[in-house]
Scaffold this motif. Sequence first.
Motif, PDB file in Angstrom:
ATOM      1  N   UNK A 107      39.590  41.768  45.317  1.00  0.00           N
ATOM      2  CA  UNK A 107      40.156  42.502  46.442  1.00  0.00           C
ATOM      3  C   UNK A 107      40.929  43.716  45.956  1.00  0.00           C
ATOM      4  N   UNK A 108      40.569  44.877  46.454  1.00  0.00           N
ATOM      5  CA  UNK A 108      41.200  46.177  46.175  1.00  0.00           C
ATOM      6  C   UNK A 108      41.066  46.642  44.735  1.00  0.00           C
ATOM      7  N   UNK A 109      40.431  45.910  43.850  1.00  0.00           N
ATOM      8  CA  UNK A 109      40.383  46.263  42.432  1.00  0.00           C
ATOM      9  C   UNK A 109      38.999  46.636  41.932  1.00  0.00           C
ATOM     10  N   UNK A 110      37.972  46.512  42.745  1.00  0.00           N
ATOM     11  CA  UNK A 110      36.633  46.866  42.305  1.00  0.00           C
ATOM     12  C   UNK A 110      35.884  45.667  41.757  1.00  0.00           C
ATOM     13  N   UNK A 111      35.071  45.921  40.741  1.00  0.00           N
ATOM     14  CA  UNK A 111      34.165  44.904  40.208  1.00  0.00           C
ATOM     15  C   UNK A 111      34.421  44.716  38.724  1.00  0.00           C
ATOM     16  N   UNK A 112      34.530  43.473  38.293  1.00  0.00           N
ATOM     17  CA  UNK A 112      34.627  43.135  36.880  1.00  0.00           C
ATOM     18  C   UNK A 112      33.258  42.706  36.401  1.00  0.00           C
ATOM     19  N   UNK A 113      32.873  43.175  35.240  1.00  0.00           N
ATOM     20  CA  UNK A 113      31.657  42.714  34.581  1.00  0.00           C
ATOM     21  C   UNK A 113      32.094  41.935  33.357  1.00  0.00           C
ATOM     22  N   UNK A 114      31.794  40.651  33.344  1.00  0.00           N
ATOM     23  CA  UNK A 114      32.184  39.782  32.235  1.00  0.00           C
ATOM     24  C   UNK A 114      30.923  39.410  31.469  1.00  0.00           C
ATOM     25  N   UNK A 115      30.871  39.801  30.214  1.00  0.00           N
ATOM     26  CA  UNK A 115      29.754  39.489  29.347  1.00  0.00           C
ATOM     27  C   UNK A 115      29.998  38.100  28.759  1.00  0.00           C
ATOM     28  N   UNK A 116      29.280  37.120  29.257  1.00  0.00           N
ATOM     29  CA  UNK A 116      29.463  35.740  28.823  1.00  0.00           C
ATOM     30  C   UNK A 116      28.620  35.520  27.587  1.00  0.00           C
ATOM     31  N   UNK A 117      29.087  34.953  26.498  1.00  0.00           N
ATOM     32  CA  UNK A 117      30.441  34.443  26.319  1.00  0.00           C
ATOM     33  C   UNK A 117      31.419  35.474  25.772  1.00  0.00           C
ATOM     34  N   UNK A 118      31.001  36.737  25.676  1.00  0.00           N
ATOM     35  CA  UNK A 118      31.907  37.743  25.133  1.00  0.00           C
ATOM     36  C   UNK A 118      32.872  38.221  26.200  1.00  0.00           C
ATOM     37  N   UNK A 119      34.136  38.143  25.908  1.00  0.00           N
ATOM     38  CA  UNK A 119      35.177  38.695  26.752  1.00  0.00           C
ATOM     39  C   UNK A 119      35.906  39.639  25.813  1.00  0.00           C
ATOM     40  N   UNK A 120      36.295  40.812  26.121  1.00  0.00           N
ATOM     41  CA  UNK A 120      36.804  41.259  27.414  1.00  0.00           C
ATOM     42  C   UNK A 120      35.744  41.770  28.383  1.00  0.00           C
ATOM     43  N   UNK A 121      36.225  42.339  29.455  1.00  0.00           N
ATOM     44  CA  UNK A 121      35.383  42.738  30.562  1.00  0.00           C
ATOM     45  C   UNK A 121      35.493  44.231  30.815  1.00  0.00           C
ATOM     46  N   UNK A 122      34.620  44.723  31.697  1.00  0.00           N
ATOM     47  CA  UNK A 122      34.664  46.113  32.145  1.00  0.00           C
ATOM     48  C   UNK A 122      34.885  46.120  33.648  1.00  0.00           C
ATOM     49  N   UNK A 123      35.555  47.156  34.131  1.00  0.00           N
ATOM     50  CA  UNK A 123      35.828  47.305  35.557  1.00  0.00           C
ATOM     51  C   UNK A 123      35.080  48.514  36.086  1.00  0.00           C
ATOM     52  N   UNK A 124      34.465  48.369  37.247  1.00  0.00           N
ATOM     53  CA  UNK A 124      33.834  49.508  37.905  1.00  0.00           C
ATOM     54  C   UNK A 124      34.337  49.569  39.329  1.00  0.00           C
ATOM     55  N   UNK A 125      34.778  50.731  39.740  1.00  0.00           N
ATOM     56  CA  UNK A 125      35.241  50.929  41.102  1.00  0.00           C
ATOM     57  C   UNK A 125      34.269  51.859  41.817  1.00  0.00           C
ATOM     58  N   UNK A 126      33.772  51.481  42.987  1.00  0.00           N
ATOM     59  CA  UNK A 126      32.896  52.384  43.731  1.00  0.00           C
ATOM     60  C   UNK A 126      33.579  53.720  44.033  1.00  0.00           C
ATOM     61  N   UNK A 127      34.887  53.691  44.243  1.00  0.00           N
ATOM     62  CA  UNK A 127      35.649  54.903  44.526  1.00  0.00           C
ATOM     63  C   UNK A 127      36.808  54.991  43.532  1.00  0.00           C
ATOM     64  N   UNK A 128      36.593  55.516  42.313  1.00  0.00           N
ATOM     65  CA  UNK A 128      37.632  55.545  41.285  1.00  0.00           C
ATOM     66  C   UNK A 128      38.896  56.296  41.702  1.00  0.00           C
ATOM     67  N   UNK A 129      38.780  57.259  42.622  1.00  0.00           N
ATOM     68  CA  UNK A 129      39.959  58.000  43.069  1.00  0.00           C
ATOM     69  C   UNK A 129      40.798  57.206  44.065  1.00  0.00           C
ATOM     70  N   UNK A 130      40.241  56.161  44.634  1.00  0.00           N
ATOM     71  CA  UNK A 130      40.920  55.412  45.691  1.00  0.00           C
ATOM     72  C   UNK A 130      41.593  54.162  45.180  1.00  0.00           C
ATOM     73  N   UNK A 131      42.626  54.304  44.400  1.00  0.00           N
ATOM     74  CA  UNK A 131      43.322  53.149  43.829  1.00  0.00           C
ATOM     75  C   UNK A 131      43.834  52.237  44.939  1.00  0.00           C
ATOM     76  N   UNK A 132      43.470  50.959  44.856  1.00  0.00           N
ATOM     77  CA  UNK A 132      43.912  49.918  45.795  1.00  0.00           C
ATOM     78  C   UNK A 132      43.616  50.242  47.256  1.00  0.00           C
ATOM     79  N   UNK A 133      42.514  50.879  47.529  1.00  0.00           N
ATOM     80  CA  UNK A 133      42.153  51.135  48.912  1.00  0.00           C
ATOM     81  C   UNK A 133      40.917  50.321  49.281  1.00  0.00           C
ATOM     82  N   UNK A 134      40.570  50.317  50.562  1.00  0.00           N
ATOM     83  CA  UNK A 134      39.505  49.473  51.088  1.00  0.00           C
ATOM     84  C   UNK A 134      38.131  49.788  50.504  1.00  0.00           C
ATOM     85  N   UNK A 135      37.890  51.010  50.028  1.00  0.00           N
ATOM     86  CA  UNK A 135      36.583  51.333  49.475  1.00  0.00           C
ATOM     87  C   UNK A 135      36.347  50.630  48.136  1.00  0.00           C
TER      88      UNK A 135
END
Length: 186
Positions: free
Chosen positions: A47-75
């Motif tokens: 919620x409000x943070x975008x999408x995490x991509x977790x490479x199993x079993x390798x962690x850490x993860x990457x984050x992708x936001x559909x709207x990178x300029x819209x921090x914590x917004x509905x998009x």
Amino acid sequence: TYGNGLFSYDIKQGSVQHYTKESGFLTSNYIKDIATDRNGNLWISEEHEGILLVNIPQVPFEVQEPNPQGENERSNDIKVLYRTNGGRVLAADNIGGLHEIHLNPAAGKSDRSGNKGSTRLLKNAKSSKFTSMAEDKDGNLWLSMREGGLTIEGNTYYHNEADKGSLMSGRIDRLQKDRRGRMWIC
């Protein structure tokens, strides 16, 4: 577990693992949806943070936001994640946008978290919110909406009081294909 992070259950070991923002695994404890891709990666919409991509079993993860300029917004509030039979990852946000997500550290622009990837807006249904996605046996993409009916490969079907053969309601919460190839709508 809304607000309580993510859990994994190992059937062979009979063990449960709990992942939270506090443990450093997630960026939010409010999980909306999860999906896997054909490489075994786990895609998590937060919620409000975008999408995490977790490479199993390798962690850490990457984050992708559909709207990178819209921090914590509905998009960036991803309601539905879906992996198509062809391997595409689709994400429906909370304001009616349908995006195709590509995470590739070697390409694309960095988002505000410093990660690289790209998104492509496929559809904008500002009048309604997507609630579910599924593919039928022929590979046609079905999209259900909160009040916007059902869209199948660009054709939209609505509730019509005068037509007894139409959808019984404009609100569709879930789509599912069974083993026999039938599509279920609820």
